[in-house]
Design a protein around this motif. Structure first.
Motif: not given
Lengths: 338, 325, 378
Positions: A102-122
């Motif tokens: 369920a986690l993408s093997p290609y991106y760091t854990v931090g990036r995958q966590i940060a992604e929705p935060y950036r998208k939703h909070t700008g």
């Protein structure tokens, strides 16, 4: 006044090469903020399908969804993708079973966590990274400021599941759906994760839907319980009521099938005979009747022809009379459960 | 990463060495006597012996091989003159050092293969992604059928049709030819365009199909579902998550395809009368020009092996599980 | 339904006689790497010095979390894997290094059932072919013919003998597992090594298979090495139980010893982590099973890597009782004070022999922080 999450008469059907799969067949439930609903069922009961429908993650071309899903009064069935995208990961989030896939093997854990935060909070890249570190710390990853740059395969199974929880909680969702969140984990790690979920809920006050096949897992994690069988809800009530005084023969069967640490080892388990029905052609009437030992007592014919209704609130979808359910459980089932 | 590259390079050297040895021994175990070839029609036994000595053919094959390999790095002296490093011997057919011919022909083949790789990768992968994005709808069906048709075409057939239509018929462009890119980039481009497209056709079909199936598979992966559950838009999920996963197998197949790309280049050069390495190889087979053939083999092998190392490095770059393992 | 079928009477071998014995069983999987020449750069210490005895007619349970070496142990005992060190004997005969010929008669007496009923059956063979396979390989021709025997076996495991010519994909997961059981029974084994035989099955089906295996043990006298991660299932099925952690047995004893009077902290942690339906009594913190209150034990982190297991006691990195001695001195598997005969544990500082606890052990830092915050908030 509707509940925070209100599902009414949900039907989900998939068209496949073999025919139409009636995955969810008239499901209704309500859930308030700060409460946890457990949905229990075996494979093919429709529990995971339900969770994916709430988030609108089904492939629209092969799936037919009818009914109402109201989140905080907002209709989700048939809502445009753009609306759902804004809600997903922000107001409602999901934890999946297998953190390895369920986690993408290609991106760091931090990036995958940060992604929705950036998208939703700008938030900026730096802020989002900071937030990811914070979340990793919150879910108990040691050295979060270093591990944030690791890839999922560098985490152990339990750590990955924690990272997934961090990812789901990064925007403080008001609704969290956890689909078998601990099934892939070892028992000691499972205990840690379940307690953590519960504790984090105390802090955020979010509503949680916990989907599992394991009655033990829901026992001290959820408030209300919904038992599903063949795409339908067959029993509902507070977790205490359902586990202490279950009313549906299927729930009896589930409890009788489960060995426990205190049961009498000299008594064989009491399994449910037969196998779950095909959802391509579910049995008419009560879907459980071909495996049920109490059809005769309930009147026989009625179980095969008439679909039993699940009453609102506490109750079971079964043709047995309330009186009869109580006596059968107390006299025949309870003594065997130990 | 450095260790990985070092290991791959060491392995590559061993492979090149093996290939050189095998081809060398095969060539010199052949029944045709290379000395007789260069001796000509009015050959006497004495003249033959002299040529034998000049070419070093009177020595045992392993010694000849050693001289050959050493010559590549240090140069060699033949009776006809000094052949400076890198020396791949003298051509039997034109009595020139082979290396000069290679240097002459190499840019054509490099332009042809690289250009065509760029074309088939962009077009093939692009078509495949469009097909995957519109799974089951008309663009999918269109590009899937297109790839099926293209798959059944042959270079020489398409090449001749392309010449007949675009050059002879419509006069859209001149006969394909190689112009050095350093002298006239525009002419280089127009001169190579038809060969690029023709050589790409067989590959485009494969890459369309493969990209489509990889993308479809990736789109059904759990992590793509997770990405959607996070609220990421369709485009982000498609290009960032699914595409990234589909990339690795495409790169792998590309590495494997390099060999057949060179094979395709030979036919393409023939079809369009381009003077590249492929053409050179075929010509030297006809003339039993063993030194030239040997050199072409070695250099194309080395090129493919080096390209494979680049592909492996790219793979490791794409997939952190390989990089960090 | 299936219970009405009569089973063959138990065969020779008095109950309690040691059948399958492992002594100091060790399996290290080498890790290769390095440059320019690949060489051994380390080892996964999957199983490290395991002693166990499976007696005739009993079920011996092997529990532990993933990576503890329980499945590897099973495979070593059937000689599917070659042990690095140690000794395996079957009915007194050393089979550690036995060749094919010497193993042949024994192979039929030790059978295996696998976890995944989907991948352990050849999809291109009919059920009849699958179940009669072992008889063919071993050249066994039962009276009445192989087909009759297969039909009988299908009946024994609760499948319709008429389904002789069907293919595995026509069966559900539970039925496939029954096919696997029938195949294991074909050679009339004395021991069955069952590696997570029910963990891939739904709860209701799981119970059917557990009951079937229990019946085979009781009525046919087949001994089991029952490998599972589910503590409740193991308790239900096995008379004696060993708990494994990182390649070692940390505690072994009768069912009553392990589940009623465990001594090793890890056994305590495992039992405390099992989610039980009894816990649904409104308070989420402390359950109340019969026999006293149950304080939670929540460990921190995951199991360490078996490539570099901790020195001394392997559990010490997650143990709340660990002291300096635990890092330097490996605790032997011995009978602690107050233990019954045969109840062995490997701990320098054993817990009192009861599952009741008054105190909670919360090692997980995130959990502790969250609960402190909850406590402070209200």
């Amino acid at each position: 006044m509707t509940a925070f999450l209100s599902v009414k008469d949900l039907f989900v059907r998939f068209s496949t090469e073999d025919g139409t799969v009636k995955a969810v067949d008239g499901l209704s439930f309500d859930l308030e903020r700060g409460r946890t609903l457990g949905i229990v069922g075996e494979s093919g009961s429709g529990k995971s399908v339900t969770s994916l429908s709430v988030l609108g993650l089904h492939d629209a071309r092969s799936t037919e969804i009818r009914g109402e899903i109201l989140l905080d009064g907002q209709e989700l069935t048939g809502a445009p993708e753009s609306v759902l995208e804004k809600l997903r990961g922000d107001k409602m989030a999901m934890i999946f079973q297998d953190s390895l896939t369920a986690l993408s093997p290609y991106y760091t854990v931090g990036r995958q966590i940060a992604e929705p935060y950036r998208k939703h909070t700008g938030a900026s890249k730096r802020e989002a990274r900071q937030r990811a570190v914070e979340m990793l710390e919150k879910v108990g990853i040691p050295n979060p400021s270093l591990r944030v740059d690791d890839y999922p395969h560098q985490f152990s199974g339990g750590m990955r599941q924690r990272a997934m929880i961090a990812m789901a909680l990064v925007c403080d969702p008001e609704l969290l759906i956890a689909d078998e969140p601990t099934t892939a984990l070892d028992v000691t790690v499972q205990a840690q994760i379940l307690d953590l979920l519960k504790d984090l809920q105390q802090q955020t006050g979010s509503a949680i839907v916990l989907i599992t096949h394991d009655l033990g897992v829901v026992a001290n994690t959820v408030d209300e319980l919904l038992v599903m069988y063949a795409g339908r809800a067959v029993e509902r009530g507070s977790v205490r009521e359902v586990l202490r005084a279950p009313q549906h023969p299927y729930t009896w069967g589930l409890l009788g099938s489960m060995p426990r640490l205190t049961s009498d080892v000299n008594e064989p388990l009491t399994p449910i005979p037969g196998t779950p029905p095909s959802l391509l052609a579910p049995p008419p009437g009560c879907p459980f009747h071909p495996r049920c030992a109490y059809t005769a007592e309930a009147g026989g014919e009625v179980c095969r022809t008439e679909r039993p209704v699940l009453p609102p609130g506490r109750g079971a979808a079964c043709h047995l009379s309330a009186e009869r359910k109580r006596t059968v459980f107390n006299e025949q089932i309870k003594p065997r459960l130990g | 990463m450095l260790r990985f590259l070092a290991r791959r390079t060491a392995g590559a050297l061993v492979i090149i060495l093996l290939i050189s040895a095998i081809t060398f021994f095969l060539f010199f175990a052949l029944p045709s006597d290379p000395a007789r070839m260069s001796c000509g029609k009015n050959c006497t036994a004495d003249a033959l012996a002299v040529i034998h000595k000049n070419l070093g053919l009177d020595q045992p094959v392993p010694v000849q091989y050693w001289h050959y390999m050493a010559g590549i790095f240090t140069g060699r002296d033949f009776s006809v003159g000094h052949c400076s490093a890198p020396c791949f011997g003298y051509s039997f057919s034109n009595q020139q050092p082979v290396w000069g011919t290679i240097v002459d022909r190499f840019p054509t083949t490099l332009s042809l293969t690289l250009g065509s790789a760029v074309v088939f990768l962009t077009v093939g992968v692009g078509f495949g992604m469009i097909a995957a994005a519109f799974q089951g709808r008309w663009p999918d069906k269109f590009f899937s059928s297109l790839s099926l048709i293209a798959n059944s075409l042959q270079i020489y057939f398409v090449g001749i049709i392309a010449l007949a239509v675009f050059v002879t018929g419509l006069h859209w462009m001149d006969n394909p030819a190689y112009y050095p890119i350093t002298e006239n980039p525009a002419k280089w481009f127009t001169g190579m365009l038809i060969p690029w497209l023709v050589l790409s056709i067989i590959f485009v079909a494969n890459y369309t199909r493969m990209t489509r199936s990889q993308m479809v598979e990736q789109l059904s992966e759990d992590h793509v579902c997770t990405a959607r559950a996070k609220g990421l838009g369709h485009r982000t999920v498609f290009f960032r998550y699914a595409w990234r996963g589909a990339l690795a197998p495409i790169v792998t197949i590309f590495g494997i395809d390099l060999g057949s790309l060179f094979g395709g280049a030979i036919i393409t050069e023939f079809t369009f009368s381009l003077h590249g390495l492929g053409r050179l190889a075929v010509d030297s087979v006809g003339q039993t020009d063993l030194p030239t053939l040997m050199a072409v083999m070695l250099i194309s092998c080395a090129a493919i092996v080096v390209a494979n190392i680049v592909v492996d490095a790219a793979y490791a770059f794409i997939d952190p599980r390989v990089r960090l393992a | 339904m299936t219970d009405k079928v009569s089973l063959p009477a138990p065969r020779d071998g008095s109950p309690g006689e040691p059948l399958l014995v492992a002594e100091g069983l060790t399996k290290h999987f080498p890790i290769m790497g390095g440059f320019p020449v690949k060489r051994r750069i380390g080892a996964v210490q999957a199983v490290d010095g395991v002693d166990l005895t499976v007696r005739a007619g009993e079920s011996f349970g092997l529990v532990g979390e993933s990576g503890c070496g329980k499945s590897t142990t099973g495979r070593l005992l059937t000689r599917l894997l070659e042990p690095t060190a140690g000794r395996i004997s079957y009915r007194g005969e050393d089979i550690t290094r036995a060749g094919r010929r010497q193993l042949a008669p024994i192979r039929s007496e030790i059978q295996m059932i696998f976890q995944d009923p989907y991948s352990s059956l050849n999809p291109r063979q009919t059920v009849g072919k699958i179940v009669s396979g072992p008889m063919e390989i071993n050249g066994i021709n039962p009276a009445g013919g192989r087909e009759a025997r297969v039909r009988e076996l299908l009946d024994v495991v609760g499948l319709n003998p008429e389904h002789y010519n069907r293919f595995p994909h026509e069966f559900s997961g539970g039925q496939r597992q029954r096919i696997g059981v029938a195949r294991a029974l074909a050679l009339e084994p004395k021991v069955i090594i069952a590696d997570e035989p029910v963990s891939a099955l739904d709860v209701s089906i799981q119970a059917q298979v557990v009951n079937l295996l229990g019946r085979l043990r009781r009525e046919m006298g087949i001994a089991f090495l029952f490998i599972a991660h589910d503590l409740a299932v193991v308790r239900h099925f096995s008379q004696r139980v060993a708990v494994m952690y990182l390649g070692k047995i940390v505690e072994v004893g009768t069912r009553e010893d392990i589940y009623g009077r465990p001594r090793h902290p890890y056994t305590h942690a495992l039992l405390s982590a099992v989610p039980e339906t009894h816990d649904a009594d409104g308070t989420r913190r402390v359950g109340a099973p019969p026999g006293g209150s149950r304080g939670r034990i929540r460990l921190a982190g995951d199991v360490p890597s078996p490539v570099m297991p901790p020195s001394g006691c392997r559990f010490r990195t997650r143990c709340w009782k660990a002291q300096a001695r635990c890092a330097t001195e490996e605790p032997p598997l011995t009978r602690a004070d107050g233990n019954t005969e045969g109840h062995l544990s490997a701990c320098h500082f054993p817990e009192p022999p009861t599952v009741a606890r008054n105190t909670e052990v919360i090692l997980d830092p995130a959990l502790r922080a969250a609960e402190d915050a909850d406590g402070a908030g209200g």
